[in-house]
Structures are given as structure tokens and as C-alpha cells.
Design a protein around this motif. Sequence first.
Motif, PDB file in Angstrom:
ATOM      1  N   ALA A  90       0.834  -1.200   0.000  1.00  0.00           N
ATOM      2  CA  ALA A  90       0.000   0.000   0.000  1.00  0.00           C
ATOM      3  C   ALA A  90       0.869   1.251   0.000  1.00  0.00           C
ATOM      4  O   ALA A  90       0.596   2.211  -0.720  1.00  0.00           O
ATOM      5  CB  ALA A  90      -0.913  -0.015   1.231  1.00  0.00           C
ATOM      6  N   LEU A  91       1.942   1.224   0.790  1.00  0.00           N
ATOM      7  CA  LEU A  91       2.822   2.397   0.867  1.00  0.00           C
ATOM      8  C   LEU A  91       3.482   2.680  -0.470  1.00  0.00           C
ATOM      9  O   LEU A  91       3.637   3.819  -0.867  1.00  0.00           O
ATOM     10  CB  LEU A  91       3.894   2.173   1.927  1.00  0.00           C
ATOM     11  N   PRO A 109      -2.143  -8.881  -7.067  1.00  0.00           N
ATOM     12  CA  PRO A 109      -1.457 -10.180  -7.215  1.00  0.00           C
ATOM     13  C   PRO A 109      -0.049 -10.162  -6.638  1.00  0.00           C
ATOM     14  O   PRO A 109       0.364 -11.106  -5.941  1.00  0.00           O
ATOM     15  CB  PRO A 109      -1.413 -10.397  -8.735  1.00  0.00           C
ATOM     16  N   VAL A 110       0.652  -9.054  -6.910  1.00  0.00           N
ATOM     17  CA  VAL A 110       2.014  -8.912  -6.398  1.00  0.00           C
ATOM     18  C   VAL A 110       2.013  -8.891  -4.873  1.00  0.00           C
ATOM     19  O   VAL A 110       2.831  -9.536  -4.215  1.00  0.00           O
ATOM     20  CB  VAL A 110       2.637  -7.624  -6.969  1.00  0.00           C
ATOM     21  N   VAL A 162      -5.680   1.353  -8.959  1.00  0.00           N
ATOM     22  CA  VAL A 162      -4.226   1.222  -8.819  1.00  0.00           C
ATOM     23  C   VAL A 162      -3.897   0.091  -7.855  1.00  0.00           C
ATOM     24  O   VAL A 162      -3.014  -0.735  -8.096  1.00  0.00           O
ATOM     25  CB  VAL A 162      -3.609   2.554  -8.343  1.00  0.00           C
ATOM     26  N   TYR A 163      -4.653   0.042  -6.733  1.00  0.00           N
ATOM     27  CA  TYR A 163      -4.369  -0.998  -5.738  1.00  0.00           C
ATOM     28  C   TYR A 163      -4.728  -2.385  -6.242  1.00  0.00           C
ATOM     29  O   TYR A 163      -4.016  -3.355  -5.979  1.00  0.00           O
ATOM     30  CB  TYR A 163      -5.091  -0.693  -4.430  1.00  0.00           C
ATOM     31  N   TRP A 223       2.675   6.879  -3.561  1.00  0.00           N
ATOM     32  CA  TRP A 223       3.296   7.920  -4.378  1.00  0.00           C
ATOM     33  C   TRP A 223       2.516   8.147  -5.666  1.00  0.00           C
ATOM     34  O   TRP A 223       2.238   9.269  -6.051  1.00  0.00           O
ATOM     35  CB  TRP A 223       4.738   7.528  -4.699  1.00  0.00           C
ATOM     36  N   VAL A 224       2.156   7.039  -6.329  1.00  0.00           N
ATOM     37  CA  VAL A 224       1.435   7.153  -7.596  1.00  0.00           C
ATOM     38  C   VAL A 224       0.051   7.745  -7.370  1.00  0.00           C
ATOM     39  O   VAL A 224      -0.362   8.677  -8.066  1.00  0.00           O
ATOM     40  CB  VAL A 224       1.321   5.764  -8.272  1.00  0.00           C
ATOM     41  N   VAL A 225      -0.643   7.211  -6.361  1.00  0.00           N
ATOM     42  CA  VAL A 225      -2.020   7.663  -6.152  1.00  0.00           C
ATOM     43  C   VAL A 225      -2.061   9.113  -5.668  1.00  0.00           C
ATOM     44  O   VAL A 225      -2.810   9.941  -6.193  1.00  0.00           O
ATOM     45  CB  VAL A 225      -2.731   6.741  -5.143  1.00  0.00           C
TER      46      VAL A 225
END
Lengths: 235, 289
Positions: A169-170, A197-198, A191-192, A174-176
Amino acid sequence: MPDRLNRLLIWAEPVALLGAPLLLVLAVIRQVEQTALISFLVLALAMLPFFARFEQRRPRPRDMVPIVVLSVIAMIGRTLLTVLPNIQPVTAIVIISGIALGPQAGFLTGSLTALASNLLLGQGPWTPWQMFAWGLAGWLAGRLRQAGLFRRPVAVYAYGVLISFVYGALLNVWVVAGFVRPFNWPAALTVYLASLPVDLLHAGSTLVFLLLFYHPWLKKIERLKTKYGLSRDLL
Amino acid sequence: MTQRIRHVFHLYHPAVILLYAVSVLGLTMSTLQPVYLAISVVTAVIYGRYLIGWQHFRKILLFAAIPALMIALVNPLFSSGGATILFYLGRFSVTREAIFYGLAAGAMLLAVLLWFACWQKLINQEKFMYLFGRVFPTLALMLSMIFRLLPVTRSKALQISYARKAALPQVSGVRQRLKRQAAAISILMSWTMEDSIETADTMRARGYGTGRRTSYQIFSWHTRDTVMAVCLLLLLLADVRGVWLHVFQYYPRLDGDLTAWPQLALYPVHAVLLGLPLILEAWEAIRWK
């Protein structure tokens, strides 16, 4: 004097760690155009007290060794064990470091592992975020152990899974925060979801590595601490 | 594709290079004004190609384009801001402003990722350790211990795995194999730990960390570094002023004059600051022709 500075820095650590996300949320709510830039400054400020306190203590080389070695093993594990990306033992090792050696060592193990492996693999805007997220994972593990919450290993395993998701999540923050405007939940969720999956792989591998390493490594490190008289108060 | 090993910019002191790199990244992240963004993206592509070489840079470009595209798509799809509704996609309204904002944000992300790729070439490990060691000597010592231990520990890992392969019967099944590997890593951990504590004691005996950290390469500050630092700072000041003056609003309506007169003069400042190393290379090429 250095003693007072030291005490100040001890206080600054949790404030900086928990204050950083708050400042970021504020920047998002106020819709600051430079949120992406501000987030870097906030992260740097959050990590500074840890680094400053460690520098200021002038540790002996042998007291650095456990942190250094755990970082090295984590980095090697990251390259040796990779069947798939994100199946890596770093998070598990950082948690063990925080529990066995204390919050500060946990933070340093996490952030140094991120910094060193990015120096080798390539820097990106993710470097400070990884340093912060892994540092937080180690620091919080140490703090929770001090608070007596980790008497049962199940708690540690649960923490490992949880913190892996927090890590993911952290890294998305930055992107969000920096690039979605006006901020809205569906976009953030997309985005999340894209990284889910990762994150699942990450959480699963952290759990597996904690199951495998937690007990034996805690015992080994405890034995090393006694055998070589590593200072406890520093770590 | 031949790759240039030496760049003129590498002759400068690492602190000057850091000043340039930080300025470029900071400025790129501080404005969404379209002209500034375009200048940043174009300069990053040219300089990245020059520094890294097209072969490798192509891959970086592709890798950076994916998140940039995602941001460019996510913004218009879900943002409800913006006054000019173009069409509806299910429950979501797509506005002109959100499309432009998405493009701008995507471009900014792309530029930042590309500049970071250049950063990797500009400030290599040696330079980073030099700069980092000035501020955090202990942590720099730890980092260099990590870099020293990596190859040593890797060879230890191989020794362990060979020895265990010879001594233990083969196992099959994922579970068993995983257990084997985990045991090998545990052995590696305690072996490295004990070895390194011995090493640390001899390091202490030899006075590691008592003086100022030295580096393999000698970095000295020349007059040209002072000149370059002053130039960079002046350009930075002018450029920050430009970013400040050039207001461009995306929401609720696209609003901003891209060609207002006095501000117009500040576009070249941005281009010169970002392209400074390229200008130096060009100057050098002309001089030695």
C-alpha cells in the motif's frame, strides 16, 4: 548535551514515522500540485531521526555486523530464491531483525537493504518508499515485541502478512497521491487492484519465510549476542 | 550501438552533479504546465539516450511508459472533476479536463522515471558513497560492508550447497526442497555472522571509521565546479520563478495562457537548465572538431 540530543531523537522517531503519512494525506486533501515532490521531502524527514541517532551513537563495527549480515542475507535471498518477482524473504528477515535486535536495528536492516539493493539494481522513485516501508516493518516489529505482543508466534505470522500488505500500500501511495486528481476512491482502488497479485505473493512468501526462519533464527541470534557480547542497549 | 564511456559532465565534482540531478527531478515534479512537461520529457529522452545508449534506453522507455499510460487512463475514467463532459462510460462521465490532466500527470510520471534512469548513470555507486559518507559516515561504512560481504557470502552459499549436495540424500517434493533450502540459508546466516564479527573486531583494531571516509576515486573541487555550481543555482532561481509564474489550471476548466509575454522568456531557462550537460557535450564536440 549529546545525551539530550539523543533523547530528543528517540522521541522524534515515532513522531516522524507516523507523522509522515499524515502530512501526505494533508497534501492530498488540500490538492497540492507538488504532492509527488513533497512526499519525497516528507520521507526524507521521516527517516532522518533514525539515521541521525545511529550516527550520533558512534557504534562499534561489531555492533553493526548483525544488521549488515541480515541485510546481506536478505539481498542474496532476494536474488537466489526468486522464482517469481516478489517471492522474497526480505520482509521476513527485516521483521526477525526488529524482534531479535530491537526497533532501531529493524529499521536500519530494512532501509539499508532497500538502499543497497537499489544501488545495485537501479534507483527509482521507489527507493525512498522501499526504505521507508521496510524500515517501518522492522521498527514496528521491534516496538510490538517490546510491548509484549509477540509472546505467541502466531502474532508474528499475522503481523508479517499484515505488514506485507501495508508495504504494498505504501509503495502505491506515491502514484495515487501524486498523480490522481481530484483524488477519488475508484481510481485509487484501480491502482491498488492492479498491484494485488504482487501483494498477495509478497504476503504469502513473508508468511512462509517467517514459518521457516522465525524460531531458529531468533535462537541463533540470541546465542550470538551472548557469545560475542553484542551490546543490547544500542540495538 | 557504441556507448560513450566518458562524459564531460563526469569531470565535475559529485556535489555539482547532485545539484543538477536534484534540481532536474525537483523541477520536473513541481509543475504540470504543459510546455514545461514537454521540455522535461524531451530532454530526458535525448539525455537518457545519450547517457545510457539506445539499446538499453529503449527498454527503460517501455518499462516507464506502462505506469504512465495507466495514470493517463485512470484519471479520465474515474475523475468526476472537470466542467466539460465529453461522453459517458457506464456510470462514469469523462471530461475534457480529466483527459488533459491524465495526459499531463502521465507525462510527469514518465519524465520522473526517465530522469531517475539518468540519475543512475550520473551518480554511480562510487559517487553516491562519497556524498553519502560525508553526511552519514557510519551508515556509509555499513553500506560498504554490505557490498563487500555480498560476493563473499554468495561464494559461501555455493560451498554450503555443494557440501550438502554431496552429503545428503536427494529429496523430492516442493515442501522438502523448500525445507532444505531454508536450512542452507540458516547455516549461511550463522556462518556469515560469526565470520563477520571477527572481521569487525579487526576492523576496529585497524581504526576503521576513526578518520574521514576516503574514496577510491579522488574528487577535488576546481574552479570550474564553482563556476558550474553558480550557473546551476542562478538557472535554478530563474526557473523556480518561471514555474511560479506559469500557472496552469486543469480543474474545473482548463485555464492558463501558454504564451503570455514576460513568462515566455522563461521557457528557454528550463530547457537550458535541464539540457546543461548536453550543451556541455555539444560545446566540447565543437571545440575539438
